[in-house]
Motif scaffolding. Structure first.
Motif, PDB file in Angstrom:
ATOM      1  N   ARG A  72       0.868  -1.176   0.000  1.00 17.89           N
ATOM      2  CA  ARG A  72       0.000   0.000   0.000  1.00 17.89           C
ATOM      3  C   ARG A  72       0.907   1.229   0.000  1.00 17.89           C
ATOM      4  NH1 ARG A  72      -2.388  -1.865   5.690  1.00 17.89           N
ATOM      5  NH2 ARG A  72      -1.794  -3.796   4.654  1.00 17.89           N
ATOM      6  N   VAL A  73       0.413   2.331  -0.565  1.00 17.79           N
ATOM      7  CA  VAL A  73       1.239   3.515  -0.788  1.00 17.79           C
ATOM      8  C   VAL A  73       0.536   4.739  -0.223  1.00 17.79           C
ATOM      9  CG1 VAL A  73       2.407   4.948  -2.510  1.00 17.79           C
ATOM     10  CG2 VAL A  73       2.138   2.479  -2.908  1.00 17.79           C
ATOM     11  N   ILE A  74       1.284   5.580   0.474  1.00 15.19           N
ATOM     12  CA  ILE A  74       0.773   6.885   0.870  1.00 15.19           C
ATOM     13  C   ILE A  74       1.644   7.970   0.257  1.00 15.19           C
ATOM     14  CG2 ILE A  74      -0.327   6.156   3.031  1.00 15.19           C
ATOM     15  CD1 ILE A  74       2.152   7.175   4.523  1.00 15.19           C
ATOM     16  N   THR A 106       8.408   2.634   4.343  1.00 17.10           N
ATOM     17  CA  THR A 106       9.688   2.922   3.704  1.00 17.10           C
ATOM     18  C   THR A 106       9.552   4.166   2.842  1.00 17.10           C
ATOM     19  OG1 THR A 106      10.272   0.570   3.629  1.00 17.10           O
ATOM     20  CG2 THR A 106      11.444   2.049   2.120  1.00 17.10           C
ATOM     21  N   THR A 107      10.507   5.077   2.955  1.00 23.05           N
ATOM     22  CA  THR A 107      10.494   6.280   2.131  1.00 23.05           C
ATOM     23  C   THR A 107      10.857   5.931   0.697  1.00 23.05           C
ATOM     24  OG1 THR A 107      11.174   7.598   4.041  1.00 23.05           O
ATOM     25  CG2 THR A 107      11.432   8.598   1.868  1.00 23.05           C
ATOM     26  N   GLY A 108      10.007   6.334  -0.231  1.00 22.90           N
ATOM     27  CA  GLY A 108      10.251   6.043  -1.634  1.00 22.90           C
ATOM     28  C   GLY A 108      10.917   7.177  -2.386  1.00 22.90           C
ATOM     29  N   GLY A 109      10.731   8.421  -1.927  1.00 22.39           N
ATOM     30  CA  GLY A 109      11.334   9.556  -2.621  1.00 22.39           C
ATOM     31  C   GLY A 109      10.286  10.516  -3.144  1.00 22.39           C
ATOM     32  N   PRO A 110      10.720  11.602  -3.792  1.00 18.17           N
ATOM     33  CA  PRO A 110       9.774  12.555  -4.379  1.00 18.17           C
ATOM     34  C   PRO A 110       8.935  11.885  -5.466  1.00 18.17           C
ATOM     35  CG  PRO A 110      11.966  13.513  -4.217  1.00 18.17           C
ATOM     36  CD  PRO A 110      12.116  12.061  -3.922  1.00 18.17           C
ATOM     37  N   VAL A 111       7.641  12.150  -5.462  1.00 18.38           N
ATOM     38  CA  VAL A 111       6.747  11.535  -6.454  1.00 18.38           C
ATOM     39  C   VAL A 111       7.118  11.981  -7.858  1.00 18.38           C
ATOM     40  CG1 VAL A 111       4.362  11.467  -7.271  1.00 18.38           C
ATOM     41  CG2 VAL A 111       4.840  11.275  -4.821  1.00 18.38           C
ATOM     42  N   GLN A 153      -3.022  29.790  -6.171  1.00 25.54           N
ATOM     43  CA  GLN A 153      -3.301  28.361  -6.042  1.00 25.54           C
ATOM     44  C   GLN A 153      -4.165  27.890  -7.209  1.00 25.54           C
ATOM     45  OE1 GLN A 153      -4.851  27.822  -1.930  1.00 25.54           O
ATOM     46  NE2 GLN A 153      -3.608  29.642  -1.531  1.00 25.54           N
ATOM     47  N   ARG A 154      -3.731  26.788  -7.802  1.00 25.32           N
ATOM     48  CA  ARG A 154      -4.468  26.155  -8.894  1.00 25.32           C
ATOM     49  C   ARG A 154      -4.502  24.657  -8.639  1.00 25.32           C
ATOM     50  NH1 ARG A 154      -0.039  27.692 -12.595  1.00 25.32           N
ATOM     51  NH2 ARG A 154       0.936  27.735 -10.547  1.00 25.32           N
ATOM     52  N   ILE A 155      -5.538  24.018  -9.100  1.00 20.51           N
ATOM     53  CA  ILE A 155      -5.638  22.565  -8.960  1.00 20.51           C
ATOM     54  C   ILE A 155      -4.994  21.937 -10.182  1.00 20.51           C
ATOM     55  CG2 ILE A 155      -7.251  20.635  -8.890  1.00 20.51           C
ATOM     56  CD1 ILE A 155      -9.061  22.459  -7.193  1.00 20.51           C
ATOM     57  N   ALA A 156      -3.989  21.109  -9.918  1.00 20.98           N
ATOM     58  CA  ALA A 156      -3.145  20.587 -10.992  1.00 20.98           C
ATOM     59  C   ALA A 156      -3.135  19.064 -10.972  1.00 20.98           C
ATOM     60  CB  ALA A 156      -1.729  21.131 -10.860  1.00 20.98           C
ATOM     61  N   LEU A 157      -2.644  18.503 -12.063  1.00 19.54           N
ATOM     62  CA  LEU A 157      -2.550  17.048 -12.211  1.00 19.54           C
ATOM     63  C   LEU A 157      -1.207  16.668 -12.806  1.00 19.54           C
ATOM     64  CD1 LEU A 157      -3.712  14.128 -12.391  1.00 19.54           C
ATOM     65  CD2 LEU A 157      -4.625  14.775 -14.645  1.00 19.54           C
ATOM     66  N   GLY A 158      -0.565  15.692 -12.186  1.00 16.83           N
ATOM     67  CA  GLY A 158       0.566  15.016 -12.802  1.00 16.83           C
ATOM     68  C   GLY A 158       0.104  13.628 -13.219  1.00 16.83           C
ATOM     69  N   ARG A 159       0.213  13.306 -14.499  1.00 16.35           N
ATOM     70  CA  ARG A 159      -0.237  11.999 -14.966  1.00 16.35           C
ATOM     71  C   ARG A 159       0.876  11.344 -15.785  1.00 16.35           C
ATOM     72  NH1 ARG A 159      -4.873  11.892 -19.460  1.00 16.35           N
ATOM     73  NH2 ARG A 159      -4.297   9.695 -19.192  1.00 16.35           N
ATOM     74  N   GLY A 160       0.752  10.042 -15.933  1.00 17.09           N
ATOM     75  CA  GLY A 160       1.731   9.302 -16.717  1.00 17.09           C
ATOM     76  C   GLY A 160       2.659   8.468 -15.876  1.00 17.09           C
ATOM     77  N   GLY A 161       2.597   8.628 -14.549  1.00 17.66           N
ATOM     78  CA  GLY A 161       3.450   7.832 -13.688  1.00 17.66           C
ATOM     79  C   GLY A 161       3.004   6.384 -13.636  1.00 17.66           C
ATOM     80  N   SER A 162       3.896   5.519 -13.229  1.00 13.76           N
ATOM     81  CA  SER A 162       3.587   4.100 -13.075  1.00 13.76           C
ATOM     82  C   SER A 162       4.290   3.571 -11.833  1.00 13.76           C
ATOM     83  CB  SER A 162       4.008   3.306 -14.311  1.00 13.76           C
ATOM     84  OG  SER A 162       5.409   3.417 -14.527  1.00 13.76           O
ATOM     85  N   GLY A 169      11.669  -3.504  -3.215  1.00 10.43           N
ATOM     86  CA  GLY A 169      10.590  -2.625  -2.782  1.00 10.43           C
ATOM     87  C   GLY A 169       9.769  -2.089  -3.939  1.00 10.43           C
ATOM     88  N   LEU A 170       9.302  -0.843  -3.792  1.00 11.74           N
ATOM     89  CA  LEU A 170       8.372  -0.235  -4.747  1.00 11.74           C
ATOM     90  C   LEU A 170       8.908   1.113  -5.180  1.00 11.74           C
ATOM     91  CD1 LEU A 170       4.529  -0.060  -4.491  1.00 11.74           C
ATOM     92  CD2 LEU A 170       5.806   2.094  -4.563  1.00 11.74           C
ATOM     93  N   ARG A 171       8.674   1.457  -6.450  1.00  6.82           N
ATOM     94  CA  ARG A 171       9.074   2.755  -6.987  1.00  6.82           C
ATOM     95  C   ARG A 171       7.936   3.323  -7.828  1.00  6.82           C
ATOM     96  NH1 ARG A 171      12.762  -0.783  -7.515  1.00  6.82           N
ATOM     97  NH2 ARG A 171      12.177  -1.268  -9.664  1.00  6.82           N
ATOM     98  N   ILE A 172       7.728   4.632  -7.706  1.00  7.19           N
ATOM     99  CA  ILE A 172       6.836   5.365  -8.608  1.00  7.19           C
ATOM    100  C   ILE A 172       7.720   6.141  -9.565  1.00  7.19           C
ATOM    101  CG2 ILE A 172       5.094   7.168  -8.792  1.00  7.19           C
ATOM    102  CD1 ILE A 172       4.029   6.328  -6.088  1.00  7.19           C
ATOM    103  N   VAL A 173       7.525   5.914 -10.851  1.00  4.98           N
ATOM    104  CA  VAL A 173       8.400   6.504 -11.864  1.00  4.98           C
ATOM    105  C   VAL A 173       7.581   7.235 -12.923  1.00  4.98           C
ATOM    106  CG1 VAL A 173      10.183   4.753 -11.515  1.00  4.98           C
ATOM    107  CG2 VAL A 173       8.402   4.370 -13.243  1.00  4.98           C
TER     108      VAL A 173
END
Length: 452
Positions: A72-74, A106-111, A153-162, A169-173
């Motif tokens: 699970r990821v937070i 576990t710390t994964g790093g900056p998203v 302030q604006r509502i933004a989206l980052g998409r395309g990660g996997s 462990g786990l990585r978000i890239v």
């Protein structure tokens, strides 16, 4: 709209918006039903190198927590733990953490590693895992490259990660593609140029689907003209104009939304309805927000707390839970020990996460923190996950029934220990519920004496 008086009639075209009224908020009071226990520092923080606050799960479209190869990821806002806590929002970065058991993280790093997210820093949002793709909704605060910090302030989206997993462990890239999804329209939602209040808000996007329709909830402010009769003509009260906004994706595309009228207004009551989110149970929609004591309008006394409202449909007439809206707050002698609560459904209960804020600090205002020596500002800031609070939801009533450890974030199918309170039992005596009658000032930190 729930009208208590003509004070709440606003000069705009959303007169039917449910309202959190001054009459409701006047009933805010600590009790054995809504006060969390004193929090003590954990044996070890989530990450000793980081201040961590404002946390949210990676979820699927149906709202369930995404489990990827057993993880699970937070996501959470973060900064260096060497930084003075009061400066952390100026450099906030979204990081991810992962766990197999909801206890050890576990710390994964900056998203957004390797890309350039929008804004000079990124504030809270939500995250969707859909068909193998990560959609990371966030608040773009300020503008990249600005010479001085601004609070656009604006509502933004980052998409395309996997998400990738292996024995390590786990990585978000990435790669990531960033875009602005929503900006205020000046009619339903106040623009920065219109703002006259203590703070300006258009932030905290929260992805939500209901009956096959796709939405984003967010924090905003309602435009109130200077000559409005709202708040009985009281100009000071009119500056407190928080709202819970909503946008809809007409096609279900999680990257395309249109503004809709707000779900809830707090005009004349409160300026900031932060991190709005929903739990739907047995046909009841529970809408939760976090807010501060200092963002209540003149004449009202509130707390740093989780507040909640309930309706029979998403666009229903939201009524404050427990009569006043107060759901969960800190003890009187540790009024800032936790903040930024987020409630998750867990069978008969809601599990409420937060971050460990300022402890061993019982002054009436957080502004007093700045008078402490820097070493004390750092020592008194938790900067990690708080204990999870167990909350019983019963119609329009709620009750605190227990807690879990710091950062224990179980899934709905994971069993919980017996609660400390069950219906029909005597309420446990907890000495931190109310201040001593003899002298409520006893034991308060003398800030002047500690100011170097």
């Amino acid at each position: 709209m729930n009208l208590e008086s003509d004070d709440l009639l606003l000069d705009r075209d959303v007169h039917d918006t449910p309202a959190w009224t001054r009459a409701h908020a006047a009933g805010i009071e600590r009790s054995d039903e809504n006060v969390a226990p004193i929090i003590y520092p954990p044996d070890a923080p989530l990450d000793p190198d980081l201040h961590v606050w404002d946390t949210w799960f990676l979820r699927r479209r149906d709202g369930s927590v995404a489990e990827i190869d057993g993880y699970r990821v937070i996501f959470a806002l973060s900064s260096s733990s060497a930084l003075l806590p009061g400066k952390r929002h100026d450099v906030a970065t979204i990081r991810y953490f992962y766990s197999r058991d909801g206890r050890e993280w576990t710390t994964g790093g900056p998203v957004f590693e390797g890309s350039e997210p929008l804004g000079s820093r990124q504030w809270a949002g939500s995250a969707l895992y859909d068909d193998g793709e990560v959609f990371a909704y966030y608040t773009a605060s300020g503008r990249r490259g600005e010479a001085e910090l601004t609070y656009t302030q604006r509502i933004a989206l980052g998409r395309g990660g996997s998400v990738e997993t292996d024995g390590d462990g786990l990585r978000i890239v990435g790669p990531w593609e960033h875009s602005v999804l929503l900006e205020p329209d000046g009619e339903r939602y106040e623009t920065e140029a219109q703002s006259r209040g203590m703070t300006y808000t258009f932030r905290d996007p929260w992805f939500f689907e209901d009956d096959g329709r796709t939405y984003l909830l967010f924090e905003a402010n309602t435009p109130v003209p200077e000559d409005s009769a709202a708040c009985g003509g009281d100009a000071a009260q009119r500056e407190f104009n928080g709202s819970v906004g909503i946008a809809e994706s007409p096609t279900g595309d999680p990257a395309a939304f249109e503004l809709r009228p707000p779900l809830l207004d707090a005009v004349c009551v409160n300026q900031e309805l932060e991190r709005p989110h929903l739990i739907v149970r047995d046909g009841t929609y529970y809408l939760f927000v976090s807010s501060h004591d200092h963002t209540f309008a003149p004449g009202l006394d509130g707390y740093d707390a989780l507040y909640g409202f309930a309706a029979d449909s998403l666009r229903g007439d939201y009524e404050p839970l427990n009569g006043s809206g107060l759901v969960l707050t800190n003890p009187w002698n540790a009024p800032f020990q936790a903040y930024s609560w987020l409630a998750d459904d867990h069978g008969d209960e809601a599990l409420v996460t937060a971050f460990f804020n300022y402890f061993d600090f019982d002054r009436p205002s957080l502004d007093d923190v700045a008078h402490l020596p820097e070493s004390e500002q750092l020592r008194r800031f938790g900067g990690t996950l708080a204990p999870t609070v167990r909350l019983r939801l019963d119609g329009r009533r709620t009750r605190v029934v227990g807690t879990l450890d710091h950062g224990h974030l179980p899934l709905p199918d994971e069993e919980l220990p017996e609660p400390w309170w069950e219906p029909g039992e005597d309420v446990p005596v907890r000495e931190y519920l109310t201040p001593p009658e003899a002298d409520a000032g006893d034991g308060l930190l003398d800030v002047a004496e500690t100011d170097g």
